[in-house]
Design a protein around this motif. Sequence first.
Motif, PDB file in Angstrom:
ATOM      1  N   LYS A 178      -9.190  17.632 -39.647  1.00 55.20           N
ATOM      2  CA  LYS A 178      -9.135  16.557 -38.665  1.00 55.20           C
ATOM      3  C   LYS A 178      -9.729  16.957 -37.632  1.00 55.20           C
ATOM      4  O   LYS A 178     -10.543  18.152 -37.702  1.00 55.20           O
ATOM      5  N   PHE A 179     -10.135  15.631 -36.704  1.00 55.58           N
ATOM      6  CA  PHE A 179     -10.724  16.101 -35.289  1.00 55.58           C
ATOM      7  C   PHE A 179      -9.762  16.843 -34.413  1.00 55.58           C
ATOM      8  O   PHE A 179      -8.493  16.230 -33.720  1.00 55.58           O
ATOM      9  N   TRP A 180     -10.177  17.954 -33.480  1.00 51.63           N
ATOM     10  CA  TRP A 180      -8.910  17.483 -31.872  1.00 51.63           C
ATOM     11  C   TRP A 180      -9.817  17.876 -31.170  1.00 51.63           C
ATOM     12  O   TRP A 180     -11.009  18.150 -30.947  1.00 51.63           O
ATOM     13  N   HIS A 181      -9.221  17.532 -30.072  1.00 49.16           N
ATOM     14  CA  HIS A 181      -9.505  18.068 -28.636  1.00 49.16           C
ATOM     15  C   HIS A 181      -9.241  19.754 -27.908  1.00 49.16           C
ATOM     16  O   HIS A 181      -9.055  20.205 -29.101  1.00 49.16           O
ATOM     17  N   LYS A 182     -10.411  20.353 -27.820  1.00 47.05           N
ATOM     18  CA  LYS A 182      -9.762  21.319 -27.804  1.00 47.05           C
ATOM     19  C   LYS A 182      -8.572  22.010 -26.757  1.00 47.05           C
ATOM     20  O   LYS A 182      -8.315  23.063 -27.526  1.00 47.05           O
ATOM     21  N   GLY A 183      -8.068  21.052 -25.680  1.00 49.47           N
ATOM     22  CA  GLY A 183      -7.000  20.920 -25.130  1.00 49.47           C
ATOM     23  C   GLY A 183      -5.252  20.541 -26.613  1.00 49.47           C
ATOM     24  O   GLY A 183      -4.525  21.501 -26.209  1.00 49.47           O
ATOM     25  N   CYS A 184      -5.971  20.145 -27.126  1.00 47.25           N
ATOM     26  CA  CYS A 184      -4.873  19.788 -28.056  1.00 47.25           C
ATOM     27  C   CYS A 184      -4.695  20.925 -29.348  1.00 47.25           C
ATOM     28  O   CYS A 184      -3.917  20.279 -30.574  1.00 47.25           O
ATOM     29  N   PHE A 185      -6.144  21.134 -29.643  1.00 44.67           N
ATOM     30  CA  PHE A 185      -5.524  22.645 -30.732  1.00 44.67           C
ATOM     31  C   PHE A 185      -5.086  23.342 -30.870  1.00 44.67           C
ATOM     32  O   PHE A 185      -5.594  25.563 -30.406  1.00 44.67           O
TER      33      PHE A 185
END
Length: 229
Positions: free
Chosen positions: A23-30
């Motif tokens: 998956k792809f994540w925002h740095k703040g969402c990971f």
Amino acid sequence: MNPPCGRCNKPVYPTEKINCLDKFWHKGCFSCEVCKMALSMNNYKGFDKKPYCSMHYPKTSFTIVTDTPENLRLKQQTMLNSQALYKEDFEKNKGKGFSVVTDTPEMQRLKKTQDQISNIKYHEEFEKSKIRSDAPPPENRQDYEDQPSNPGRFSQPAVQMRPAAVAPPGGGKRYQALYSYMAAEADEVSLQEGDLILDVEPIDEGWVFGCNQRTGQRGMLPANYVRPV
């Protein structure tokens, strides 16, 4: 087109994109699924395509299978199959003798030790039989067992019961002592191996009368301790 974030489903731009767990994540969402602690590629733990911290990573455990009627039937069928296979294997191998033992280094060491012990026992028995074979057999076994032991050589023959000493007329034969003999009575002659006996006359079976040339003593002596010369 920018892919959606694995947590907030909003587009992820290349400058803040983290590609992990398919998956792809925002740095703040990971972050951890439980405590929401921010994670990185170095400290996350993935489970079911979701990130976790080491504290909240799900523990794997075995599930308990309920003994349902179907499971009990399968268990019983498995046991029957195992017994059938065991019986079939036993019937195939019956009468084939012992199973082959792998020739491991430990088995070779035990085999070598057993061979050495067998060789030692064989040599001990051989030496004992050799000593027994060197001793001349007694002329009468029963008389030998009835007589007390003489203090002479180990391999001396047995001395038979003798009659009363009666000096025969002179002119007998010459004999030589084969073994040492210690006189047990006053009218007997003591011998040492190699002594020359003069004027030997047979008195009775097992006894003769003669004169020990070395000591000059005359008297009875066992016949199987001397031989004619």
